[in-house]
Scaffold this motif. Structure first.
Motif, PDB file in Angstrom:
ATOM      1  N   GLU A 246      -3.982   1.996  -1.706  1.00 56.60           N
ATOM      2  CA  GLU A 246      -4.330   0.983  -0.704  1.00 56.60           C
ATOM      3  C   GLU A 246      -4.641   1.641   0.638  1.00 56.60           C
ATOM      4  O   GLU A 246      -5.546   1.219   1.346  1.00 56.60           O
ATOM      5  CB  GLU A 246      -3.196  -0.039  -0.590  1.00 56.60           C
ATOM      6  CG  GLU A 246      -3.000  -0.785  -1.900  1.00 56.60           C
ATOM      7  CD  GLU A 246      -2.012  -1.928  -1.827  1.00 56.60           C
ATOM      8  OE1 GLU A 246      -1.856  -2.619  -2.841  1.00 56.60           O
ATOM      9  OE2 GLU A 246      -1.404  -2.140  -0.765  1.00 56.60           O
TER      10      GLU A 246
ATOM     11  N   LEU B 196      -6.942  -2.739  -7.449  1.00 54.94           N
ATOM     12  CA  LEU B 196      -6.638  -2.843  -6.029  1.00 54.94           C
ATOM     13  C   LEU B 196      -6.233  -4.284  -5.702  1.00 54.94           C
ATOM     14  O   LEU B 196      -6.926  -5.216  -6.073  1.00 54.94           O
ATOM     15  CB  LEU B 196      -7.881  -2.451  -5.221  1.00 54.94           C
ATOM     16  CG  LEU B 196      -7.658  -1.869  -3.833  1.00 54.94           C
ATOM     17  CD1 LEU B 196      -6.765  -0.657  -3.886  1.00 54.94           C
ATOM     18  CD2 LEU B 196      -8.981  -1.511  -3.205  1.00 54.94           C
ATOM     19  N   GLY B 197      -5.141  -4.437  -4.991  1.00 59.35           N
ATOM     20  CA  GLY B 197      -4.669  -5.774  -4.653  1.00 59.35           C
ATOM     21  C   GLY B 197      -3.563  -6.252  -5.583  1.00 59.35           C
ATOM     22  O   GLY B 197      -2.912  -7.237  -5.313  1.00 59.35           O
TER      23      GLY B 197
ATOM     24  N   PRO C 297     -15.825   5.091  -2.545  1.00 58.31           N
ATOM     25  CA  PRO C 297     -15.371   6.398  -3.031  1.00 58.31           C
ATOM     26  C   PRO C 297     -14.328   6.317  -4.145  1.00 58.31           C
ATOM     27  O   PRO C 297     -14.001   7.334  -4.727  1.00 58.31           O
ATOM     28  CB  PRO C 297     -14.747   7.062  -1.783  1.00 58.31           C
ATOM     29  CG  PRO C 297     -15.099   6.180  -0.647  1.00 58.31           C
ATOM     30  CD  PRO C 297     -15.356   4.830  -1.197  1.00 58.31           C
ATOM     31  N   LEU C 298     -13.817   5.143  -4.429  1.00 56.75           N
ATOM     32  CA  LEU C 298     -12.818   5.014  -5.492  1.00 56.75           C
ATOM     33  C   LEU C 298     -13.504   4.772  -6.840  1.00 56.75           C
ATOM     34  O   LEU C 298     -14.656   4.366  -6.897  1.00 56.75           O
ATOM     35  CB  LEU C 298     -11.848   3.863  -5.192  1.00 56.75           C
ATOM     36  CG  LEU C 298     -11.053   3.944  -3.893  1.00 56.75           C
ATOM     37  CD1 LEU C 298     -10.069   2.785  -3.814  1.00 56.75           C
ATOM     38  CD2 LEU C 298     -10.313   5.264  -3.765  1.00 56.75           C
TER      39      LEU C 298
ATOM     40  N   GLU D  20     -11.316   3.765   3.987  1.00 55.04           N
ATOM     41  CA  GLU D  20     -12.736   3.850   3.653  1.00 55.04           C
ATOM     42  C   GLU D  20     -13.472   2.571   4.032  1.00 55.04           C
ATOM     43  O   GLU D  20     -14.461   2.609   4.754  1.00 55.04           O
ATOM     44  CB  GLU D  20     -12.918   4.102   2.148  1.00 55.04           C
ATOM     45  CG  GLU D  20     -12.384   5.442   1.672  1.00 55.04           C
ATOM     46  CD  GLU D  20     -13.247   6.614   2.116  1.00 55.04           C
ATOM     47  OE1 GLU D  20     -14.365   6.395   2.574  1.00 55.04           O
ATOM     48  OE2 GLU D  20     -12.763   7.760   2.001  1.00 55.04           O
TER      49      GLU D  20
ATOM     50  N   ARG E 172      -5.973   4.584   1.072  1.00 60.41           N
ATOM     51  CA  ARG E 172      -7.319   5.160   0.983  1.00 60.41           C
ATOM     52  C   ARG E 172      -8.381   4.071   1.089  1.00 60.41           C
ATOM     53  O   ARG E 172      -9.402   4.241   1.753  1.00 60.41           O
ATOM     54  CB  ARG E 172      -7.478   5.932  -0.330  1.00 60.41           C
ATOM     55  CG  ARG E 172      -6.775   7.287  -0.300  1.00 60.41           C
ATOM     56  CD  ARG E 172      -7.009   8.050  -1.578  1.00 60.41           C
ATOM     57  NE  ARG E 172      -6.167   7.564  -2.664  1.00 60.41           N
ATOM     58  CZ  ARG E 172      -6.562   7.450  -3.930  1.00 60.41           C
ATOM     59  NH1 ARG E 172      -7.804   7.772  -4.261  1.00 60.41           N
ATOM     60  NH2 ARG E 172      -5.744   7.016  -4.847  1.00 60.41           N
ATOM     61  N   ALA E 173      -8.130   2.948   0.436  1.00 59.13           N
ATOM     62  CA  ALA E 173      -9.075   1.832   0.515  1.00 59.13           C
ATOM     63  C   ALA E 173      -9.243   1.383   1.968  1.00 59.13           C
ATOM     64  O   ALA E 173     -10.346   1.151   2.452  1.00 59.13           O
ATOM     65  CB  ALA E 173      -8.583   0.673  -0.346  1.00 59.13           C
TER      66      ALA E 173
ATOM     67  N   ILE F 115     -14.547  -0.565  -2.959  1.00 58.61           N
ATOM     68  CA  ILE F 115     -14.394   0.639  -2.138  1.00 58.61           C
ATOM     69  C   ILE F 115     -15.187   1.748  -2.824  1.00 58.61           C
ATOM     70  O   ILE F 115     -14.813   2.228  -3.892  1.00 58.61           O
ATOM     71  CB  ILE F 115     -12.907   1.041  -2.038  1.00 58.61           C
ATOM     72  CG1 ILE F 115     -12.023  -0.163  -1.778  1.00 58.61           C
ATOM     73  CG2 ILE F 115     -12.720   2.148  -1.003  1.00 58.61           C
ATOM     74  CD1 ILE F 115     -12.020  -0.693  -0.393  1.00 58.61           C
TER      75      ILE F 115
END
Lengths: 527, 304
Positions: free
Chosen positions: B167, A115-116, A106-107, B173, B169-170, A104
Motif C-alpha cells: 500500500e 490492493l485494498g 509499476p505494480l 506511485e 508503494r501504491a 498502479i
C-alpha cells in the motif's frame, strides 16, 4: 435476446439492489446533484446518460464514498446505509471500474488486484484467484505482468477482474469504452451481459454516448444539470428521445449526431479542397519518421503524415496509442528522438522553443488546463499571450492595446465572459476552449492542430467547435484533428489516418472509411 | 606504503561513520517509497542526538538515552506528518523549518546545560574479530550496530513483501488510484514518516551515545542530507541505498584519516569532500526514472 427475456427485464424484480432518494450535492454555488432519485435492480444494466457536467460522476463518487452527499438517503437492499469511505462501499458490495486512475502502473497485475484487501499477502493464492476470475469471464491476463506493460484493453480487463473478484452486487462502469477498440468494447459488453444475466448482479453504465446506451442497457436514466429528467426502459425509448432529454431541446440527429456519439448518417463534405488535391499541392504540415520514446517505451515509431492546405485530416485511434505524444511534439513539449516536422516545405528546428509557433503552427492542446490556458490569468492576458509584441511598446505591455485585441477576439469567437479581466478559471469549458482557439487563430497559422478539441464540452460548444474547425479549413488552413471519437473524426475530416501503437496503420478517405475498416486499423490490422 | 593496520583503521572508522547513515537511510528509503519526501531527517537525527545525550546524562543509562532518541525522532516524524499530510502544508517548507528549528534549539540548549558523558557498551564477537583486516572493523562494535542486522531485512520485507508496504508503494506511485482502491493515502504517509522518525532518531542517538559519547553543536553536520542523497544514489532500492551510505561513510573516514597518514590537504576542502561526492553521485545516478512518481507531491482527495 428473445421477447421473453426482454419482457422479464421490463418488470423489475422485487427490491432494488440500490436505491437513491433525493441525493443532493453542491460545490459552493455549483449544484452538481439536485434531488436525484435512482433505483438500480439486480439482473439489469442501468444506463446513466448525461452530458459532461450533468452530475453523473459526482453521483457515482457519492456511491463510492469518495464524496459526501449534502442531503438524501441511500438504500441498499432497502436498508439505509451511510457510505463514508471507499472501504465502506467495498464492504457493501459496490465496485467500480474507473475511467482513469485506478491501477498502479509499476505494480504487477496480482498486486493491483489485491490492493485494498486486508490481511496477510499470499501471492500464490492471489495469482490463482486472478487466473480463476479471468477464466470464468473470458478475460485472459497474466497475473505476474506489470500493469505498465499492458495495453489499454488489458488494463480494462485487470480493472474488471479486480472488481469482480470481490463479488460485487452493484458494478459501476464510468465511460468504460473511451480507451477501448470496438472489439474490446464488444468483449466488455459481453462480460457485462454475463454478470447481469447469469449472476444476477446490477450494473450501472455511465456514458455520454447514445449508441452505447441504447445498445447495451435495459433501463436508462438521463441526468441534466444535476437533475433526473428522464427514466425509461431502454426498449421503450430511442436515440431521438434520449438526445432531446440529454440536451434539453429538440435536436436533429442528422447534423448533431457526431456530438452525441452517434455515427453521422452520411459523412458531410468538408470544404472544397478535398482528397483530390493532396497529391498535387505542397503539404502544409509534413511529419516524417517521428520517433518518440518515453520511459524506455517507444510511443511513436517512424510516424509519417501529410496534411494539405484546406483539408481536415483526422488522426483517429484509441486513447494511449501515441496520439497525445504526437500532440506533445507538435506543442513543442517533447523533443522527438528522430524525425522531422516541415511546415509548408520548410523544416522546423524543434530544439528552439517557440519555433513551431513562429513557423505558423497553431495548436489547441489536449489538456487545456495544463498547456492551453493559464487558469489564473485574465481572459485578455490569455488571448494575447503568444503575440505580446503586437500589444507592447519597447518595454511595457500596453493594457489598452491588450484589451482592444481581446475585445475584438472575444466578439469574433463568441467568448462569453463577464469582463476581459475575468480569470479564465471561472469560464465554462467551452469558453475556455474558445479562448485557446481564438489565440491560436489570431496568429494567422498555416497549420492548426486540434487535439481532442471537444473533450469535456457540452453539445452546444461541440457544435460551435465543429463549425469553426470547418471554417478554418475552408479558409485554407491545414487542420490536423487528433481525436479518439470516431463520430467526430467521421463528421469533420476529409481523410482519416488511423494510429495504433504509435504507427499510422492506414489512411482512408472518409468516403471509404467504414466502422469495420477503421476498427481493424485501430486494432493494428491493415484493412 | 599504507600498512594493513592503516587500512583496518580507515575501514573501522568508515563503518562507524556509515552506521548512523544506514539507520536513517532505512527510514528515509521507506518514507520516500510512500511518496513522502522527508527533508526533516536532519532534524530527526540532530534532535535525537541531543535528546539521547541529555537523557543518558539524567538517567545515567546510555540505553535509555538511545530510547529517548528514538522517541524524539518519532515526535518530529509525527509533527512533520501531521503538518504536511493532514494539514497539507508544503512538505519541503516544513522540513527546512524543522531542520532550522532543531539546529537552533539544540545549539542554544547545549550552551546552557552540561551533560555527563555516557556511551553504550561495546560487544566484540569472539573468533570473528580475529579475522585479519576486516575482523576488528566489523566485529568489535557498540551493540546497537547489531540492530541493523534485524532492521535492514525488516525494512526490506515491510516495503516489498508486507501488505502495508504494497500500500505504501501504491501511495508513492499513484495516490489517486490508491485512494479509489480504498487506501488511506495520507495515513500511510504519516505512518511511513513515523517509521522514518524512529530509525533516523536511532541513527542520531547512536552517533551521540554510541560513537561520540557527548553532544556538540550541529553534530550531525548535514548527515541527514547525505542520507537523502544516498536514497537518490540508490535509485530507491534499499541495497544500493546502503551501498551509498557506505560510500559516504568511507569518504568521511578518508577525510579523517588522510592527515594521520601524512597526506596534507586543506582541511576545509576535506570537509567538503563527502558532500562533493554526494553531489557527483546524484549527478550520475539521479536520472534513472526509478523515482516514486508521486514523490513530494501532496495528496488531496478530489483534486485532478
Amino acid at each position: 435476446m428473445t421477447e421473453d427475456e426482454r419482457a422479464r427485464e421490463l418488470t423489475p424484480p422485487s427490491a432494488p439492489a440500490l436505491r437513491l432518494r433525493g441525493i443532493s450535492k453542491s460545490y459552493g454555488p455549483v449544484v452538481a446533484c439536485d434531488a436525484v432519485d435512482l433505483a438500480v435492480h439486480q439482473g439489469e444494466i442501468h444506463g446513466l446518460l448525461g452530458e459532461n457536467g450533468a452530475g453523473k460522476s459526482t453521483l457515482m463518487k457519492i456511491l463510492l464514498g469518495l464524496v459526501q452527499r449534502d442531503a438524501g438517503t441511500i438504500l441498499h437492499h432497502d436498508g439505509p446505509v451511510d457510505i463514508g469511505s471507499p472501504q465502506e462501499a467495498v464492504a457493501l458490495g459496490i465496485g467500480m471500474v474507473h475511467q482513469h486512475f485506478s491501477l498502479i502502473n509499476p505494480l504487477t497485475v496480482w498486486e493491483n488486484v489485491i490492493l485494498g484487501d486486508t490481511g496477510k499477502i499470499d501471492k500464490g493464492a492471489a495469482c490463482d484467484q486472478v487466473r480463476d476470475v479471468s477464466q470464468r469471464y473470458g478475460l485472459p491476463i497474466d497475473p505476474l505482468a506489470k500493469v505498465e506493460r499492458l495495453s489499454a484493453g488489458e488494463r480494462q480487463r485487470v480493472e474488471l477482474i479486480k472488481c469482480l473478484r470481490r463479488d460485487p452486487s452493484v458494478l459501476i462502469l464510468d465511460e468504460p469504452t473511451s480507451v477501448l477498440t470496438q472489439a474490446e468494447s464488444a468483449e466488455l459488453f459481453g462480460v457485462l451481459r454475463h454478470v447481469v444475466r447469469s449472476e444476477n448482479r446490477a450494473v450501472i453504465l455511465i456514458s455520454h454516448k447514445l449508441a452505447e446506451i441504447t445498445a447495451a442497457t435495459d433501463r436508462v436514466t438521463v441526468l441534466r444539470k444535476g437533475k433526473v429528467v428522464f427514466q425509461s426502459a431502454t426498449a421503450e425509448t430511442g436515440p431521438q428521445e434520449l438526445a432531446r432529454q440529454m440536451v434539453g431541446r429538440e435536436v436533429s440527429l442528422g447534423s448533431e449526431a457526431a456530438a452525441l456519439g452517434l455515427l453521422p448518417v452520411e459523412p458531410p463534405r468538408t470544404g472544397e479542397s478535398g482528397t483530390g488535391k493532396v497529391e498535387t499541392s505542397v503539404a502544409a504540415l509534413r511529419l516524417r519518421g517521428l520517433t518518440v520514446t518515453v520511459d524506455g517505451v517507444r510511443v511513436l515509431s517512424d510516424l509519417d503524415l501529410d496534411v494539405a492546405p484546406g483539408e481536415i485530416v483526422g488522426l483517429y485511434g484509441v486513447e494511449g496509442n501515441g496520439q497525445s505524444n504526437l500532440g506533445d511534439v507538435l506543442s513543442g513539449l517533447v523533443l522527438p528522438d528522430s524525425g522531422s516536422v516541415e511546415i509548408s516545405g520548410r523544416p522546423v528546428d524543434l530544439n528552439r522553443p517557440g519555433a513551431l509557433h513562429a513557423a505558423g503552427l497553431g495548436i489547441v492542446p489536449e489538456d487545456r488546463h495544463a498547456s492551453g490556458v493559464v487558469l489564473d490569468m485574465s481572459v485578455a492576458e490569455n488571448l494575447v499571450m503568444k503575440s505580446l509584441n503586437a500589444v507592447s511598446g519597447r518595454a511595457f505591455v500596453s493594457r489598452r492595446k491588450t484589451h482592444e485585441v481581446a475585445r475584438r477576439l472575444a466578439a469574433e469567437f463568441n467568448i462569453v465572459t463577464p469582463s476581459m479581466d475575468t480569470p479564465v478559471r471561472s469560464l465554462s469549458g467551452g469558453n475556455q476552449q474558445r479562448v485557446v482557439l481564438a489565440r491560436e487563430l489570431s496568429a494567422g497559422p498555416l497549420v492548426l492542430v486540434a487535439a481532442q478539441p471537444t473533450h469535456g464540452l457540452d453539445v452546444g460548444a461541440i457544435e460551435d467547435m465543429y463549425r469553426r474547425l470547418r471554417d478554418v479549413a475552408s479558409g485554407g488552413v491545414a487542420v490536423l484533428l487528433i481525436s479518439t471519437e470516431l463520430e467526430e473524426v467521421m463528421a469533420l475530416s476529409s481523410r482519416i489516418a488511423v494510429i495504433s501503437s504509435g504507427r499510422i496503420t492506414g489512411v482512408l478517405s472518409t468516403g471509404e472509411a467504414t466502422a469495420e475498416r477503421l476498427g481493424m486499423l485501430v486494432g493494428g490490422v491493415a484493412a | 606504503m599504507i600498512a594493513v593496520d592503516d587500512i583496518s583503521t580507515i575501514l573501522s572508522s568508515g563503518i562507524r561513520l556509515t552506521i548512523p547513515l544506514a539507520f536513517a537511510a532505512c527510514g528515509e528509503y521507506l518514507a520516500e517509497r510512500a511518496g513522502a519526501m522527508n527533508i526533516s531527517v536532519e532534524a530527526m537525527m540532530l534532535g535525537a542526538a541531543f535528546g539521547s545525550v541529555a537523557t543518558a546524562s539524567a538517567t545515567g543509562s546510555a540505553t535509555t538515552g538511545l530510547v529517548a532518541g528514538v522517541l524524539i525522532g518519532l515526535l518530529i516524524g509525527f509533527v512533520h506528518g501531521n503538518l504536511s499530510h493532514r494539514l497539507e502544508i508544503n512538505t519541503f517548507v516544513i522540513g527546512l523549518v524543522l531542520n532550522a528549528l532543531v539546529l537552533g534549539l539544540t545549539s542554544y540548549l547545549i550552551t546552557v546545560s552540561s551533560f555527563e558523558s555516557h556511551q553504550v557498551s561495546q560487544v566484540s564477537i569472539p573468533w570473528l574479530r580475529d579475522i585479519p583486516l576486516i575482523g576488528h572493523p566489523l566485529f568489535v562494535e557498540r551493540w546497537p550496530v547489531y540492530l541493523l542486522i534485524v532492521l535492514v531485512p525488516l525494512t526490506w520485507w515491510l516495503v516489498e513483501r508486507s501488505r502495508w508496504g504494497l500500500e505504501l508503494r501504491a501511495v508513492g506511485e499513484q495516490p489517486q488510484a490508491a485512494d479509489v482502491t480504498g487506501i488511506r493515502v495520507n495515513l500511510r504517509r504519516r505512518q511511513a514518516l513515523l517509521w522514518c522518525g524512529a530509525l533516523a532518531g536511532l541513527g542520531g542517538a547512536y552517533l551521540a551515545v554510541g560513537e561520540v559519547g557527548s553532544f556538540n553543536q550541529n553534530m550531525t553536520a548535514g548527515r541527514g542530507y547525505i542520507v537523502i542523497a544516498a536514497v537518490i544514489f540508490g535509485a530507491w532500492r534499499l541495497r544500493r541505498t546502503l551501498i551509498g551510505c557506505a560510500l559516504f561513510g568511507l569518504a568521511d573516514a578518508m577525510r579523517l584519516a588522510l592527515p594521520a597518514l601524512g597526506l596534507t590537504m586543506n582541511s576545509q576542502l576535506l570537509v567538503v569532500a563527502p558532500y562533493l561526492l554526494a553531489l557527483l553521485a546524484m549527478l550520475f545516478f539521479a536520472n534513472q526514472n526509478r523515482e516514486p512518481r508521486a514523490l513530494g507531491q501532496p495528496f488531496e482527495r478530489g483534486s485532478t
